[in-house]
Design a protein around this motif. Structure first.
Motif, mmCIF file in Angstrom:
data_model
loop_
_atom_site.group_PDB
_atom_site.id
_atom_site.type_symbol
_atom_site.label_atom_id
_atom_site.label_comp_id
_atom_site.label_asym_id
_atom_site.label_seq_id
_atom_site.Cartn_x
_atom_site.Cartn_y
_atom_site.Cartn_z
ATOM 1 N N THR A 80 0.822 -1.218 0.000
ATOM 2 C CA THR A 80 0.000 0.000 0.000
ATOM 3 C C THR A 80 0.850 1.259 0.000
ATOM 4 N N TYR A 81 1.882 1.289 0.859
ATOM 5 C CA TYR A 81 2.626 2.531 1.077
ATOM 6 C C TYR A 81 3.962 2.602 0.336
ATOM 7 N N PHE A 82 4.611 1.472 0.117
ATOM 8 C CA PHE A 82 5.931 1.471 -0.512
ATOM 9 C C PHE A 82 5.927 2.117 -1.894
ATOM 10 N N PRO A 83 4.914 1.869 -2.743
ATOM 11 C CA PRO A 83 4.909 2.519 -4.062
ATOM 12 C C PRO A 83 4.958 4.046 -4.000
ATOM 13 N N LEU A 84 4.406 4.637 -2.941
ATOM 14 C CA LEU A 84 4.451 6.099 -2.820
ATOM 15 C C LEU A 84 5.887 6.580 -2.612
ATOM 16 N N TYR A 85 6.657 5.830 -1.824
ATOM 17 C CA TYR A 85 8.059 6.171 -1.618
ATOM 18 C C TYR A 85 8.863 5.957 -2.891
ATOM 19 N N ILE A 86 8.549 4.877 -3.609
ATOM 20 C CA ILE A 86 9.249 4.616 -4.867
ATOM 21 C C ILE A 86 8.987 5.753 -5.846
ATOM 22 N N LYS A 87 7.744 6.208 -5.917
ATOM 23 C CA LYS A 87 7.387 7.281 -6.855
ATOM 24 C C LYS A 87 8.197 8.540 -6.587
ATOM 25 N N SER A 88 8.244 8.986 -5.336
ATOM 26 C CA SER A 88 8.996 10.206 -5.033
ATOM 27 C C SER A 88 10.490 9.995 -5.260
ATOM 28 N N PHE A 89 10.995 8.805 -4.937
ATOM 29 C CA PHE A 89 12.409 8.487 -5.165
ATOM 30 C C PHE A 89 12.749 8.591 -6.649
ATOM 31 N N VAL A 90 11.908 8.017 -7.493
ATOM 32 C CA VAL A 90 12.155 8.028 -8.934
ATOM 33 C C VAL A 90 12.082 9.452 -9.490
ATOM 34 N N ILE A 91 11.174 10.255 -8.969
ATOM 35 C CA ILE A 91 11.068 11.646 -9.435
ATOM 36 C C ILE A 91 12.383 12.384 -9.203
ATOM 37 N N TYR A 92 12.901 12.325 -7.977
ATOM 38 C CA TYR A 92 14.102 13.093 -7.657
ATOM 39 C C TYR A 92 15.358 12.508 -8.279
ATOM 40 N N THR A 93 15.468 11.180 -8.320
ATOM 41 C CA THR A 93 16.647 10.599 -8.967
ATOM 42 C C THR A 93 16.586 10.813 -10.478
ATOM 43 N N GLY A 94 15.377 10.871 -11.033
ATOM 44 C CA GLY A 94 15.245 11.181 -12.453
ATOM 45 C C GLY A 94 15.718 12.588 -12.771
ATOM 46 N N ILE A 95 15.363 13.538 -11.909
ATOM 47 C CA ILE A 95 15.841 14.913 -12.085
ATOM 48 C C ILE A 95 17.358 14.971 -11.962
ATOM 49 N N ALA A 96 17.902 14.243 -10.980
ATOM 50 C CA ALA A 96 19.360 14.217 -10.794
ATOM 51 C C ALA A 96 20.054 13.594 -11.998
ATOM 52 N N THR A 97 19.463 12.553 -12.563
ATOM 53 C CA THR A 97 20.037 11.899 -13.739
ATOM 54 C C THR A 97 20.056 12.848 -14.932
ATOM 55 N N ALA A 98 18.956 13.558 -15.136
ATOM 56 C CA ALA A 98 18.895 14.515 -16.242
ATOM 57 C C ALA A 98 19.929 15.625 -16.057
ATOM 58 N N ALA A 99 20.072 16.123 -14.818
ATOM 59 C CA ALA A 99 21.066 17.164 -14.540
ATOM 60 C C ALA A 99 22.472 16.636 -14.763
ATOM 61 N N HIS A 100 22.713 15.388 -14.381
ATOM 62 C CA HIS A 100 24.036 14.784 -14.566
ATOM 63 C C HIS A 100 24.381 14.672 -16.052
ATOM 64 N N ILE A 101 23.442 14.180 -16.842
ATOM 65 C CA ILE A 101 23.679 14.040 -18.285
ATOM 66 C C ILE A 101 23.970 15.389 -18.907
ATOM 67 N N LEU A 102 23.185 16.394 -18.553
ATOM 68 C CA LEU A 102 23.399 17.738 -19.097
ATOM 69 C C LEU A 102 24.765 18.276 -18.698
ATOM 70 N N PHE A 103 25.143 18.054 -17.429
ATOM 71 C CA PHE A 103 26.440 18.531 -16.948
ATOM 72 C C PHE A 103 27.587 17.872 -17.714
ATOM 73 N N VAL A 104 27.501 16.572 -17.928
ATOM 74 C CA VAL A 104 28.562 15.860 -18.643
ATOM 75 C C VAL A 104 28.649 16.333 -20.086
ATOM 76 N N LEU A 105 27.518 16.475 -20.747
ATOM 77 C CA LEU A 105 27.511 16.900 -22.140
ATOM 78 C C LEU A 105 28.065 18.313 -22.306
ATOM 79 N N LEU A 106 27.844 19.157 -21.313
ATOM 80 C CA LEU A 106 28.319 20.542 -21.405
ATOM 81 C C LEU A 106 29.781 20.694 -21.018
#
Length: 199
Positions: free
Chosen positions: A161-187
């Motif tokens: 019931t509750y674990f998926p909510l934590y997974i969702k927020s985790f994926v949101i923030y790590t996804g943002i971090a991943t996008a920032a990392h890719i942009l940083f490396v490319l630049l």
């Protein structure tokens, strides 16, 4: 020994910037601070994982553990938050958060700027999330004395019931971090060096 080598070497300035952003993110999204006002999902789990990847030593782990404890204490002592979660099981948050940090630390050693990095990244995320859920929710469920007649079957139902909510927020923030990392490396990387660790 508090120093652990990393395959994503960053300057001290970049590490300080990352640590500052993560600390602000934890403060702003803790369940009973600004997150309820702005509907921001909690970022604490992602903060520990990302810190494990980017911050070179174990000192930030201790710092974020202390920050999370202080935020909880301040919310209870001065913010009017419920003391429902403040039980002897609260100590299980230490191995829970450390599991995420260690998962990030392990991934840092596998990192390469290539599509193949998604395999160890996914593995580290699944392992870190699973252990964190087991320690945090499992510790609270079995050792907080808030539940009568505990059982593994009920714990699994509650986790579903509750674990998926934590997974969702985790994926949101790590996804943002991943996008920032890719942009940083490319630049910042020169052509032909994009598979090298961030310098």
């Amino acid at each position: 020994m508090m120093s652990i080598s990393s395959s994503i070497p960053l300057s001290n300035r970049h590490q300080l910037m990352i640590a500052s952003v993560l600390a602000i993110l934890m403060f702003a999204t803790r369940d009973y601070h600004f997150s309820t006002t702005y509907n921001l999902p909690g970022a604490s789990w992602a903060v520990f994982f990302i810190a494990g990847i980017y911050l070179r030593t174990a000192w930030p782990l201790l710092g974020f553990l202390a920050l999370s404890w202080w935020l909880d204490f301040a919310a209870y002592a001065w913010g009017g938050a419920s003391a429902f979660c403040l039980t002897p099981a609260y100590g299980f948050l230490l191995p829970a958060y450390a599991s995420l940090w260690l998962a990030g630390r392990w991934y840092a050693g596998q990192y390469q700027f290539a599509w193949q990095t998604l395999i160890p990244l996914a593995f580290s995320m699944i392992a870190g999330l699973s252990l964190c859920e087991l320690f945090s929710s499992g510790g609270f469920y079995f050792f907080s004395d808030r539940f009568a007649d505990t059982s593994w079957a009920e714990f699994i139902v509650r986790s579903m019931t509750y674990f998926p909510l934590y997974i969702k927020s985790f994926v949101i923030y790590t996804g943002i971090a991943t996008a920032a990392h890719i942009l940083f490396v490319l630049l910042t990387c020169q052509p032909g060096t994009r598979k090298q660790p961030v310098g």
